[in-house]
Design a protein around this motif. Structure first.
Motif, PDB file in Angstrom:
ATOM      1  N   ASN A 198       0.824  -1.209   0.000  1.00 43.17           N
ATOM      2  CA  ASN A 198       0.000   0.000   0.000  1.00 43.17           C
ATOM      3  C   ASN A 198       0.858   1.258   0.000  1.00 43.17           C
ATOM      4  O   ASN A 198       0.679   2.143  -0.839  1.00 43.17           O
ATOM      5  CB  ASN A 198      -0.941  -0.003   1.206  1.00 43.17           C
TER       6      ASN A 198
ATOM      7  N   LEU B 270       1.248   1.478  -4.189  1.00 40.05           N
ATOM      8  CA  LEU B 270       0.106   2.274  -4.637  1.00 40.05           C
ATOM      9  C   LEU B 270       0.295   3.773  -4.431  1.00 40.05           C
ATOM     10  O   LEU B 270      -0.096   4.577  -5.279  1.00 40.05           O
ATOM     11  CB  LEU B 270      -1.156   1.804  -3.923  1.00 40.05           C
TER      12      LEU B 270
ATOM     13  N   GLN C 125       0.266   6.680  -7.736  1.00 36.64           N
ATOM     14  CA  GLN C 125      -0.761   7.721  -7.880  1.00 36.64           C
ATOM     15  C   GLN C 125      -0.218   9.043  -8.431  1.00 36.64           C
ATOM     16  O   GLN C 125      -0.788   9.580  -9.388  1.00 36.64           O
ATOM     17  CB  GLN C 125      -1.459   7.965  -6.541  1.00 36.64           C
TER      18      GLN C 125
ATOM     19  N   CYS D 127      -6.188   2.971  -7.886  1.00 38.66           N
ATOM     20  CA  CYS D 127      -5.155   3.056  -6.845  1.00 38.66           C
ATOM     21  C   CYS D 127      -5.733   3.539  -5.519  1.00 38.66           C
ATOM     22  O   CYS D 127      -5.391   3.011  -4.456  1.00 38.66           O
ATOM     23  CB  CYS D 127      -4.022   3.981  -7.274  1.00 38.66           C
TER      24      CYS D 127
ATOM     25  N   SER E  61      -5.903   1.295  -2.261  1.00 35.86           N
ATOM     26  CA  SER E  61      -5.203   1.833  -1.100  1.00 35.86           C
ATOM     27  C   SER E  61      -6.103   1.848   0.126  1.00 35.86           C
ATOM     28  O   SER E  61      -5.677   1.495   1.232  1.00 35.86           O
ATOM     29  CB  SER E  61      -4.708   3.252  -1.412  1.00 35.86           C
TER      30      SER E  61
END
Length: 191
Positions: free
Chosen positions: A102, A106, A110, A142, A146
């Motif tokens: 995470n 991710l 982003q 994303c 997340s």
């Protein structure tokens, strides 16, 4: 110790599918029931197999004895923290990996997608509109992943803490029971 006399309901998490687990849909019926009436003993679910105090206590006692033996060989003091880590290290690792995916994966992707999406809107851009849609969809995906991973990570941290507390309380309860039996034995004169 007295057994709980009421028949507990089947835990809804046992039969939940991956989508229900990831978005916590398996708890929605409990929330719905709790919004209509006050929850009481009849609404309690049986614990998951991995959360039962007997199982966790047995495992921690086994690990604790092993830790005590190895500490005695080394001439050191046994460490409860070391016993807990050796018992739960796989779960610690899994939670860490979920959080790493995470935070590192991710969260880094982003801004890259956002930069490409903003480049589409700059004057003289040659980026096709389909790519802009892909970038926007990637940003939404994303963010969604997340949120799901952050919630799962938090849930598993709390769940792991609960299992550690249950295991420690079970072990302490057993030790106190053993000490009490030793102190109050038939050989002891207690009025």
């Amino acid at each position: 110790m007295d057994k709980f006399q009421h028949k507990l309901l089947k835990n809804p998490r046992v039969g939940a599918n991956i989508i229900s687990l990831s978005i916590f849909a398996w708890v929605w019926p409990t929330f719905w029931k709790g919004s209509r009436k006050q929850l009481d003993v009849e609404d309690m679910y049986e614990p998951l197999r991995e959360d039962k105090s007997e199982r966790l206590g047995n495992k921690l006692e086994e690990v604790w004895r092993s830790t005590c033996r190895s500490a005695k060989k080394k001439g050191a003091r046994a460490s409860l923290l070391r016993a807990l880590v050796s018992m739960f290290w796989k779960k610690f690792l899994a939670v860490g990996l979920i959080d790493a995916v995470n935070q590192i994966g991710l969260r880094l992707v982003q801004p890259l997608l956002l930069g490409q999406l903003l480049a589409y809107f700059s004057p003289g851009s040659t980026i096709p509109v389909e790519h802009a849609y892909y970038y926007a969809g990637g940003i939404v995906l994303c963010i969604l992943l997340s949120v799901i991973l952050a919630n799962q990570s938090l849930y598993w941290c709390v769940h792991l803490g609960m299992q550690m507390r249950v295991a420690c309380c079970s072990l302490v309860f057993r030790k106190v029971g053993d000490a009490t039996q030793h102190i109050i034995s038939p050989d002891t004169d207690i009025p």
